[in-house]
Design a protein around this motif. Structure first.
Motif, PDB file in Angstrom:
ATOM      1  N   PHE A  33      -2.205  12.222   0.485  1.00 50.93           N
ATOM      2  CA  PHE A  33      -1.328  12.809   1.500  1.00 50.93           C
ATOM      3  C   PHE A  33      -1.628  12.209   2.874  1.00 50.93           C
ATOM      4  O   PHE A  33      -0.721  11.813   3.611  1.00 50.93           O
ATOM      5  CB  PHE A  33      -1.529  14.321   1.513  1.00 50.93           C
ATOM      6  N   LEU A  90      -0.519   8.552   3.885  1.00 52.10           N
ATOM      7  CA  LEU A  90       0.879   8.300   4.240  1.00 52.10           C
ATOM      8  C   LEU A  90       1.185   8.628   5.695  1.00 52.10           C
ATOM      9  O   LEU A  90       2.216   8.211   6.220  1.00 52.10           O
ATOM     10  CB  LEU A  90       1.789   9.136   3.338  1.00 52.10           C
ATOM     11  N   LEU A  91       0.304   9.368   6.360  1.00 52.97           N
ATOM     12  CA  LEU A  91       0.595   9.838   7.707  1.00 52.97           C
ATOM     13  C   LEU A  91       0.733   8.708   8.741  1.00 52.97           C
ATOM     14  O   LEU A  91       1.598   8.799   9.614  1.00 52.97           O
ATOM     15  CB  LEU A  91      -0.481  10.831   8.158  1.00 52.97           C
ATOM     16  N   THR A 141       7.872   6.652   0.033  1.00 50.48           N
ATOM     17  CA  THR A 141       6.990   7.470   0.866  1.00 50.48           C
ATOM     18  C   THR A 141       7.180   8.950   0.580  1.00 50.48           C
ATOM     19  O   THR A 141       6.211   9.704   0.434  1.00 50.48           O
ATOM     20  CB  THR A 141       7.248   7.179   2.351  1.00 50.48           C
ATOM     21  N   HIS A 142       8.425   9.373   0.481  1.00 51.41           N
ATOM     22  CA  HIS A 142       8.693  10.778   0.186  1.00 51.41           C
ATOM     23  C   HIS A 142       8.258  11.147  -1.223  1.00 51.41           C
ATOM     24  O   HIS A 142       7.806  12.280  -1.458  1.00 51.41           O
ATOM     25  CB  HIS A 142      10.173  11.080   0.383  1.00 51.41           C
ATOM     26  N   TRP A 175       4.463  11.462  -0.982  1.00 47.97           N
ATOM     27  CA  TRP A 175       4.146  12.621  -0.141  1.00 47.97           C
ATOM     28  C   TRP A 175       4.273  13.907  -0.940  1.00 47.97           C
ATOM     29  O   TRP A 175       3.383  14.759  -0.939  1.00 47.97           O
ATOM     30  CB  TRP A 175       5.100  12.614   1.044  1.00 47.97           C
ATOM     31  N   HIS A 176       5.396  14.061  -1.641  1.00 45.80           N
ATOM     32  CA  HIS A 176       5.611  15.273  -2.436  1.00 45.80           C
ATOM     33  C   HIS A 176       4.779  15.261  -3.717  1.00 45.80           C
ATOM     34  O   HIS A 176       4.424  16.333  -4.226  1.00 45.80           O
ATOM     35  CB  HIS A 176       7.099  15.419  -2.762  1.00 45.80           C
TER      36      HIS A 176
END
Length: 272
Positions: free
Chosen positions: A86, A89-90, A111-112, A115-116
């Motif tokens: 997590f 990815l920031l 990316t999404h 992230w999820h």
């Protein structure tokens, strides 16, 4: 946190009148504030997460007997892995907010997805701990435990797929979490999954624990903290759906205040 901004808030309808934030009186102040605050917030969160996760893994490797989950070092390692994915990815999300997203639709959706994936994997692990059903699941890192871990991460990846399908690039420079209609089947599926994993199931477990007066397992308090931090975001997604679908009366003020509430709730979740 690039998903905090959704350009679908820019326009809505109220009594057949277009509410456009670019024209008075509907002027949304959230977007400029978000573009100023989000990048440093994400950078600071990423740095803190990297240090904390690294310290966690070092402590786990050097003194596993010191953990309150003495038979679940594999479980703690998986939670740390989810947090590390997590946090990794920031920086890309912060750069995309500050300078615009110029990598295209494919990297945005990837990316999404990641992230999820990390978020849902941690949510599934948290729900298992909160329910007390994983007390012996990872007692030993044997073939059975490895199969269980692979299955959990595979399920999380499957659950994260709709999030990738509904995300996209808006105006050529913004990677948004929803680029489809609010009633699109893929988005309805994604919304349902978020509500179940982050709000409804945790609320059901909490109510059951309070009713049965069950005692929490050692370390479960931290797990409930994770679920509590993400609960408001899931509730915010539900509110977004009600506004965008016209089930609640939209006004300039409601959209402007809701943007801020949804952004703050997702920022709260990121603090996990």
């Amino acid at each position: 946190l690039s998903s905090l901004y959704d350009d679908s808030y820019d326009k809505s309808y109220n009594n057949d009148t277009v509410l456009d934030y670019d024209a008075a009186p509907c002027h949304n102040r959230f977007c400029p504030l978000f573009q100023r605050v989000a990048p440093p917030f994400l950078a600071a969160t990423c740095a803190a997460a990297a240090l904390a996760t690294g310290a966690l893994l070092v402590a786990l490797a050097k003194r596993p007997q010191a953990w309150r989950w003495p038979q679940s070092s594999a479980l703690v390692a998986q939670l740390a892995l989810g947090t590390a994915l997590f946090a990794a990815l920031l920086p890309a999300l912060a750069a995309g907010i500050a300078r615009g997203w110029h990598l295209g639709t494919g990297p945005c959706r990837l990316t999404h997805l990641l992230w999820h994936w990390s978020l849902f994997a941690q949510a599934l692990l948290a729900l298992l701990v909160a329910s007390g059903s994983c007390g012996t699941a990872w007692a030993r890192w044997d073939p059975r435990s490895r199969r269980l871990a692979v299955a959990l991460w595979a399920v999380a990846l499957l659950l994260a797929t709709p999030a990738a399908l509904v995300s996209g690039v808006a105006a050529g420079t913004a990677c948004v979490r929803r680029s489809v209609a609010i009633l699109a089947p893929a988005y309805l599926l994604h919304l349902t999954l978020c509500l179940c994993l982050l709000l409804l199931l945790p609320a059901g477990l909490l109510l059951a624990a309070l009713r049965l007066r069950a005692s929490w397992a050692a370390g479960a308090g931290l797990v409930w903290l994770f679920l509590g931090l993400w609960g408001p975001y899931a509730a915010g997604l539900a509110g977004e759906f009600l506004l965008q679908a016209g089930l609640l009366k939209p006004t300039c003020g409601s959209f402007e205040h809701f943007d801020l509430a949804l952004g703050l709730s997702e920022g709260l979740g990121v603090l996990h």
